[in-house]
Write an enzyme that holds these catalytic residues in place. Structure first.
Site, short mmCIF file in Angstrom:
data_model
loop_
_atom_site.label_atom_id
_atom_site.label_comp_id
_atom_site.label_asym_id
_atom_site.label_seq_id
_atom_site.Cartn_x
_atom_site.Cartn_y
_atom_site.Cartn_z
N ILE A 171 35.54 31.26 34.48
CA ILE A 171 35.18 31.25 33.30
C ILE A 171 35.48 31.73 32.43
CG2 ILE A 171 32.94 32.81 34.15
CD1 ILE A 171 32.41 29.21 33.10
N LYS A 176 25.77 33.06 34.95
CA LYS A 176 24.48 32.86 35.91
C LYS A 176 25.45 33.09 37.13
CE LYS A 176 25.64 29.59 36.57
NZ LYS A 176 26.73 29.07 37.57
N ASP A 195 25.02 27.28 43.08
CA ASP A 195 25.56 28.36 41.97
C ASP A 195 25.37 27.26 40.71
OD1 ASP A 195 27.52 30.37 41.42
OD2 ASP A 195 28.56 28.58 40.48
P1 NAP Z 1 36.31 33.73 39.62
O1 NAP Z 1 37.56 32.61 39.06
O2 NAP Z 1 36.67 33.61 40.98
O3 NAP Z 1 36.43 34.45 38.87
C1 NAP Z 1 35.36 35.87 39.22
C2 NAP Z 1 36.28 37.10 38.27
O4 NAP Z 1 35.85 38.33 38.85
C3 NAP Z 1 37.79 37.66 39.13
O5 NAP Z 1 38.90 36.70 38.49
C4 NAP Z 1 37.78 38.86 39.46
O6 NAP Z 1 38.30 39.73 38.05
C5 NAP Z 1 36.91 39.62 38.99
N1 NAP Z 1 36.27 39.80 40.58
C6 NAP Z 1 35.38 41.28 40.65
N2 NAP Z 1 34.24 40.88 41.85
C7 NAP Z 1 35.38 39.71 42.65
C8 NAP Z 1 35.34 39.57 44.07
N3 NAP Z 1 34.22 40.17 45.18
N4 NAP Z 1 35.17 38.55 44.22
C9 NAP Z 1 36.18 37.94 43.33
N5 NAP Z 1 36.56 38.12 41.89
C10 NAP Z 1 35.48 39.67 41.69
O7 NAP Z 1 35.21 33.06 39.39
P2 NAP Z 1 33.95 32.26 38.10
O8 NAP Z 1 34.50 30.88 38.28
O9 NAP Z 1 35.00 32.43 36.71
O10 NAP Z 1 32.23 32.67 38.79
C11 NAP Z 1 32.33 33.64 37.42
C12 NAP Z 1 30.81 33.85 37.23
O11 NAP Z 1 30.49 32.70 36.71
C13 NAP Z 1 30.01 33.40 38.76
O12 NAP Z 1 28.65 33.48 38.14
C14 NAP Z 1 29.61 31.53 38.52
O13 NAP Z 1 28.92 31.18 38.76
C15 NAP Z 1 29.82 31.87 36.42
N6 NAP Z 1 30.16 30.30 36.02
C16 NAP Z 1 31.52 29.49 36.20
C17 NAP Z 1 32.44 28.64 36.24
C18 NAP Z 1 32.86 28.09 36.88
O14 NAP Z 1 33.37 26.65 36.35
N7 NAP Z 1 33.36 28.04 37.52
C19 NAP Z 1 30.79 27.68 35.49
C20 NAP Z 1 29.70 28.64 34.64
C21 NAP Z 1 29.71 29.82 35.30
P3 NAP Z 1 39.84 40.34 37.97
O15 NAP Z 1 40.37 39.56 38.30
O16 NAP Z 1 40.18 40.55 36.08
O17 NAP Z 1 39.14 41.46 38.72
#
Ligand code: NAP
Length: 322
Positions: free
Chosen positions: A29, A105, A182
């Site tokens: 995101i 969120k 989620d």
């Molecule tokens: P993601 O791709 O897994 O990215 C999360 C990032 O957070 C990781 O790249 C890492 O960043 C960091 N991190 C820190 N602790 C972590 C852990 N225990 N496990 C995994 N990553 C960890 O997730 P995302 O989809 O971006 O989602 C993040 C948030 O945004 C969530 O709350 C989700 O509900 C929200 N969101 C997601 C979307 C979507 O379409 N995916 C849409 C709207 C909102 P570093 O590598 O930089 O350390």
């Protein structure tokens, strides 16, 4: 909504100046939405990232907020895009360095954590914005205004998407936690905003894959406080076209919000609601909150999720295959 005391300005040169912001958690995101929308918003300068992997291009990355503040002491705000579990410690650290905070969120892993950091931000006199990006979808405010002049008879929410597309390879999404809520919480954030009365959960059914500790589907039956039925269907295993619809039957016509509330239809006719992206509006709102030194905290969608786990009947379904 609560208000933080005015102990900070958003810039050295007044409320309308540039806000020096950091991003924490450079995942899907952050890259899909936050980085491009920060780049497009002249109120913000992305000056640092907190990451254990690769920072955005041209932005210095640090492992912790403390390291970042030592190297870039004039950071004023941080936008947290990590998964919900573990945010409390990050927010606590951000507040201890005097940062204003915006979070993705869902706000936290548990309600108690969320309530704790709301209190911490208030005590620290910092701005806290617990965002709901779907509330910023173009159809939401027009729908709210349209519904305010009508008598609602029933509401149906259908929010079905493919977890493989939206959370590719993410281990955290299947850890013990909210699972299908989620995305489902996005729908809850919209209906809690557009419907005129609070919702009360009556029944819930949660379906858990045999090989995962979080639900893959859920059906919820609410009534509002006047007894109007609000039926909700969430699914995380929808192949093909994705469905993010809210249908509202009223005494004078039927409203449909579609495509995550970015499209609005009245009796089947599409309405012109504009097409400003959700995250453009989110960052505009954050700048406005910073200028006014106000927090925006609404935990009600998250409380409904917690209620679903309190009341929900649980069944086991087939194993989830990536
Ligand atoms: P993601 O791709 O897994 O990215 C999360 C990032 O957070 C990781 O790249 C890492 O960043 C960091 N991190 C820190 N602790 C972590 C852990 N225990 N496990 C995994 N990553 C960890 O997730 P995302 O989809 O971006 O989602 C993040 C948030 O945004 C969530 O709350 C989700 O509900 C929200 N969101 C997601 C979307 C979507 O379409 N995916 C849409 C709207 C909102 P570093 O590598 O930089 O350390």
């Amino acid at each position: 909504m609560n208000t933080a005391p005015d102990t900070n300005t958003t810039s050295g040169d007044g409320a309308a100046g540039t806000i020096r912001i950091a991003l924490a958690g450079i995942g899907k995101i952050a890259r899909d939405q936050h980085i491009p929308h920060l780049a497009a918003n002249s109120r913000f300068a992305l000056v640092a990232a907190v990451t254990s992997h690769t920072p955005p291009e041209g932005v210095p990355g640090y492992r912790t907020i403390a390291e970042m503040m030592q190297a870039v002491p004039d950071v004023q705000a941080i936008s947290i895009c990590t998964p919900p579990r573990g945010r409390l410690a990050l927010i606590e650290e951000a507040l201890s360095h005097g940062l204003d905070v915006m979070i993705e969120k869902p706000p936290a892993a548990t309600l108690s954590e969320a309530e704790d950091f709301v209190r911490l931000a208030r005590d620290a006199g910092r701005v806290l914005f617990t965002t709901w990006h779907s509330r910023e979808a173009a159809g939401v405010e027009p729908a709210r205004a349209w519904l305010a002049e009508r008598t609602i008879r029933r509401v149906q929410v259908t929010w079905k998407e493919d977890v493989r597309v939206w959370h590719p390879g993410q281990a955290w999404i299947w850890e013990p936690g909210i699972g299908v809520f989620d995305p489902g919480i996005n729908a809850l954030s919209v209906i809690t905003h557009i419907l005129p009365r609070p919702l009360l959960l009556q029944e819930a059914a949660l379906r858990f894959p045999s090989n995962r500790p979080a639900p893959i589907a859920a059906d919820l039956s609410f009534t509002d406080t006047a007894g109007i039925p609000v039926e909700v269907a969430f699914d995380f295993d929808q192949r093909g076209p994705q469905t993010w619809d809210i249908d509202v039957e009223t005494d004078r016509g039927n409203l449909k919000l579609s495509m995550g509330a970015s499209k609005m239809y009245v009796d089947g006719v599409e309405q012109d609601v504009g097409d400003e992206p959700e995250y453009a509006r989110l960052y505009r709102r954050f700048a406005d909150l910073l200028d006014r030194r106000e927090s925006d905290v609404d935990l009600s969608p998250f409380r409904h999720v917690a209620d679903a786990f309190l009341l929900g009947r649980r069944t086991e379904v087939g194993a989830f295959e990536e």
